[in-house]
Design a protein around this motif. Structure first.
Motif, PDB file in Angstrom:
ATOM      1  N   LEU A  46       0.816  -1.223   0.000  1.00 36.56           N
ATOM      2  CA  LEU A  46       0.000   0.000   0.000  1.00 36.56           C
ATOM      3  C   LEU A  46       0.845   1.268   0.000  1.00 36.56           C
ATOM      4  CD1 LEU A  46      -2.747  -0.226   2.740  1.00 36.56           C
ATOM      5  CD2 LEU A  46      -3.043  -0.122   0.272  1.00 36.56           C
ATOM      6  N   LEU A  47       2.034   1.157   0.594  1.00 34.67           N
ATOM      7  CA  LEU A  47       2.844   2.353   0.861  1.00 34.67           C
ATOM      8  C   LEU A  47       3.746   2.729  -0.305  1.00 34.67           C
ATOM      9  CD1 LEU A  47       3.872   1.276   4.471  1.00 34.67           C
ATOM     10  CD2 LEU A  47       1.992   2.795   3.843  1.00 34.67           C
ATOM     11  N   LEU A  81      -0.576   8.560   6.471  1.00 38.48           N
ATOM     12  CA  LEU A  81      -1.458   7.820   5.563  1.00 38.48           C
ATOM     13  C   LEU A  81      -2.640   8.679   5.124  1.00 38.48           C
ATOM     14  CD1 LEU A  81       0.228   5.337   6.231  1.00 38.48           C
ATOM     15  CD2 LEU A  81      -1.883   4.042   6.492  1.00 38.48           C
ATOM     16  N   GLU A  84      -7.543   7.555   1.635  1.00 37.44           N
ATOM     17  CA  GLU A  84      -7.689   6.441   0.686  1.00 37.44           C
ATOM     18  C   GLU A  84      -6.803   5.261   1.107  1.00 37.44           C
ATOM     19  OE1 GLU A  84      -6.527   6.686  -3.483  1.00 37.44           O
ATOM     20  OE2 GLU A  84      -7.254   4.610  -3.441  1.00 37.44           O
ATOM     21  N   GLN A  85      -5.585   5.555   1.576  1.00 39.89           N
ATOM     22  CA  GLN A  85      -4.708   4.472   2.028  1.00 39.89           C
ATOM     23  C   GLN A  85      -5.310   3.766   3.251  1.00 39.89           C
ATOM     24  OE1 GLN A  85      -1.106   6.882   2.301  1.00 39.89           O
ATOM     25  NE2 GLN A  85      -0.053   5.475   0.914  1.00 39.89           N
ATOM     26  N   ARG A  88      -8.044   1.441   2.099  1.00 41.88           N
ATOM     27  CA  ARG A  88      -7.494   0.205   1.540  1.00 41.88           C
ATOM     28  C   ARG A  88      -6.897  -0.677   2.644  1.00 41.88           C
ATOM     29  NH1 ARG A  88      -6.205  -0.143  -4.076  1.00 41.88           N
ATOM     30  NH2 ARG A  88      -7.389   1.421  -5.179  1.00 41.88           N
TER      31      ARG A  88
END
Lengths: 171, 171
Positions: A46-47, A81, A84-85, A88
């Motif tokens: 994700l990152l 973060l 949106e992150q 997710r």
């Protein structure tokens, strides 16, 4: 339980101190705690690429947790973060908590709660579903149908996605 | 430079202390330092599933290093790397160093040196190579042909494997 961003105690050897032993405080960024053991690598994806994004990542896998038995923790230095992150993240690690840290202090806490409705994030796996055949007129919409394990159901055809499928689509 | 297993200093803010800030000492296990930035995830795959193996892993990605600019570090609590794991590590992270830790003390240092000859570890990518067509009578043998970036050349057909191909075969 000690939080992953609390002050380390010296000479202590109780259960959750294993976390403290392995990961220390970060000055600025995000601490993602209570990730189910084994999911940290999916959270990392994700990152994005740490080198490209100029962030430093610290991660522990399979540490003791009084709440969860075993858990993973990811600390990101230099990145807060985005909403949106976090959305997710909630799909990959539904019990995760996110602490936003500035100057070594937690300034915000955000729980990763899987949303009831997901628009445009998951793709239906039924090849005959209208959201697959006619993406423009029928954009992907899923409703939550289970929380532990996580499941989402397609609004159009009723096909249910299992946790594994959800993670693999986001990974 | 401070080693990744040295005693943390309080209130210090010099370059390599970023490492100290993020990862603390482990009581028993292996500290894999000087992994090229971005390679930590490939190193993790060498170690297997932490849950299954009953080990705890701490990792930092993209921390400052006086030697390497940026680097990754992996700490494994509860596992001493085997000679075979160190050989494979050398192919993924040719500059890595491995410290074996017992009771918080470094008891052995092992550099990950890519071996001159590799037997049975890599596979030739040339479909017509005798080591591909007749595996039993011509087992895979590679000679080192470059160290930075790492390259190995097939003994039989001369096909050279680039670092990326080597890592992907081991990952």
């Amino acid at each position: 339980m000690m939080s992953a961003q609390s002050t380390p105690r010296k000479g202590s050897a109780s259960g959750d101190d294993q976390t403290q032993m392995l990961v220390r405080k970060i000055p600025d960024g995000s601490v993602i705690d209570h990730i189910a053991s084994g999911k940290a690598l999916s959270v990392l994806r994700l990152l994005g690429d740490p080198e490209q994004n100029g962030i430093t990542i610290a991660m522990v896998m399979n540490v003791s947790s009084s709440k969860m038995g075993k858990k993973d923790i990811v600390k990101v230095e230099g990145m807060e973060l985005s909403p949106e992150q976090i959305q997710r993240l909630a799909l990959i690690a539904p019990r995760a908590s996110v602490n936003i840290v500035r100057s070594y202090k937690v300034v915000a806490k955000r729980n990763a709660v899987p949303p009831r409705i997901l628009r445009g994030i998951l793709s239906c796996t039924a090849p005959t579903c209208v959201s697959v055949r006619e993406k423009d007129s029928a954009p992907s919409i899923f409703f939550i149908s289970g929380r532990s394990p996580l499941r989402y159901r397609c609004k159009y055809c009723g096909r249910e996605l299992a946790e594994k499928e959800i993670i693999s689509q986001l990974g």
